[in-house]
Design a protein around this motif. Structure first.
Motif, PDB file in Angstrom:
ATOM      1  N   UNK A 115       0.829  -1.211   0.000  1.00  0.00           N
ATOM      2  CA  UNK A 115       0.000   0.000   0.000  1.00  0.00           C
ATOM      3  C   UNK A 115       0.859   1.254   0.000  1.00  0.00           C
ATOM      4  N   UNK A 116       1.935   1.232   0.758  1.00  0.00           N
ATOM      5  CA  UNK A 116       2.825   2.389   0.808  1.00  0.00           C
ATOM      6  C   UNK A 116       3.499   2.612  -0.552  1.00  0.00           C
ATOM      7  N   UNK A 118       3.090   5.787  -3.111  1.00  0.00           N
ATOM      8  CA  UNK A 118       4.253   6.526  -3.597  1.00  0.00           C
ATOM      9  C   UNK A 118       4.231   6.627  -5.124  1.00  0.00           C
ATOM     10  N   UNK A 119       3.890   5.522  -5.778  1.00  0.00           N
ATOM     11  CA  UNK A 119       3.815   5.538  -7.241  1.00  0.00           C
ATOM     12  C   UNK A 119       2.655   6.398  -7.728  1.00  0.00           C
ATOM     13  N   UNK A 140       9.629 -10.112  -8.316  1.00  0.00           N
ATOM     14  CA  UNK A 140       8.447 -10.607  -9.019  1.00  0.00           C
ATOM     15  C   UNK A 140       7.224 -10.648  -8.100  1.00  0.00           C
ATOM     16  N   UNK A 141       7.421 -11.035  -6.848  1.00  0.00           N
ATOM     17  CA  UNK A 141       6.306 -11.120  -5.907  1.00  0.00           C
ATOM     18  C   UNK A 141       5.721  -9.742  -5.642  1.00  0.00           C
ATOM     19  N   UNK A 142       6.568  -8.741  -5.479  1.00  0.00           N
ATOM     20  CA  UNK A 142       6.088  -7.388  -5.223  1.00  0.00           C
ATOM     21  C   UNK A 142       5.375  -6.809  -6.441  1.00  0.00           C
ATOM     22  N   UNK A 143       5.870  -7.115  -7.629  1.00  0.00           N
ATOM     23  CA  UNK A 143       5.207  -6.647  -8.848  1.00  0.00           C
ATOM     24  C   UNK A 143       3.814  -7.250  -8.965  1.00  0.00           C
ATOM     25  N   UNK A 174      -3.105  -5.154  -6.410  1.00  0.00           N
ATOM     26  CA  UNK A 174      -3.634  -4.007  -5.677  1.00  0.00           C
ATOM     27  C   UNK A 174      -4.194  -2.962  -6.622  1.00  0.00           C
ATOM     28  N   UNK A 175      -3.512  -2.744  -7.748  1.00  0.00           N
ATOM     29  CA  UNK A 175      -3.998  -1.793  -8.752  1.00  0.00           C
ATOM     30  C   UNK A 175      -5.328  -2.242  -9.332  1.00  0.00           C
TER      31      UNK A 175
END
Length: 199
Positions: free
Chosen positions: A106-107, A111-112, A126-129, A135-136
């Motif tokens: 979420x943070x 930020x993005x 890859x996991x974060x992407x 989330x998007x």
């Protein structure tokens, strides 16, 4: 004179046993139940008993007097208890890790979104992407749902008071317009009559 590891271990063991006896006494008083503790120490032939040898043997004899089914109803072995505690602790840790990961995503997403950082600067794995994409998509779905609800509310909204005001205003303007016409005709007629009289 310093104490060796065996002496320190024995002192710790004695403190743990004393704490166990204290907890058992408090539990016996608060719950009104009979409790006895029998500890078999390695290398010792006589076990340690609480509250004393006579009461411990009496409670144990009473317990053994119940049938096997009665004894197993509320029986909890130490290994089973510890295994359950480990499972519960593992679930708690996994839940905390999941929440931390969610807060982190979420943070980064905020930020993005606020353009405070570029995606190339985050060095995502890859996991974060995958998490950010998920989330998007969830955020987009929420926005679409809110837009749909807003459109439905806009369609169902009928400003009756504004329509009434508009109708009355239009009617008044029409009446006023008719009044002006009538007045101008009357004045014209009046001037015509006056001129006729002068002639």
């Amino acid at each position: 004179m310093t104490k060796n590891s065996d002496e320190l271990g024995n002192e710790k063991k004695a403190r743990d046993i004393a704490d166990l006896f204290k907890t058992a006494k408090e539990l016996s008083i608060l719950c009104g139940i009979l409790i006895s503790i029998i500890i078999f120490n390695p290398g010792e032939f006589v076990p340690t008993m609480w509250p004393n040898e006579f009461e411990a043997k009496t409670i144990l004899t009473r317990y053994l007097g119940f049938s096997e089914d009665e004894r197993r109803k509320k029986l909890v072995e130490h290994e089973t208890y510890l295994a359950k505690k480990l499972i519960d602790r593992k679930l708690i840790i996994e839940e905390k890790m999941r929440r931390n990961e969610e807060n982190k995503l979420n943070f980064m997403f905020k930020q993005l979104y606020d353009r405070k950082v570029k995606i190339s600067e985050l060095k995502l794995d890859a996991k974060e992407i995958r998490g950010l994409l998920k989330l998007s998509a969830a955020t987009r779905a929420q926005l679409d749902e809110r837009k749909k609800q807003f459109d439905q509310q806009a369609q169902n909204f009928q400003p009756a008071s504004l329509l009434c005001n508009f109708d009355s205003t239009t009617k008044n303007e029409m009446d006023y317009s008719d009044f002006n016409v009538d007045t101008s005709l009357s004045l014209s007629s009046g001037r015509g009559i006056k001129r006729g009289r002068n002639d």
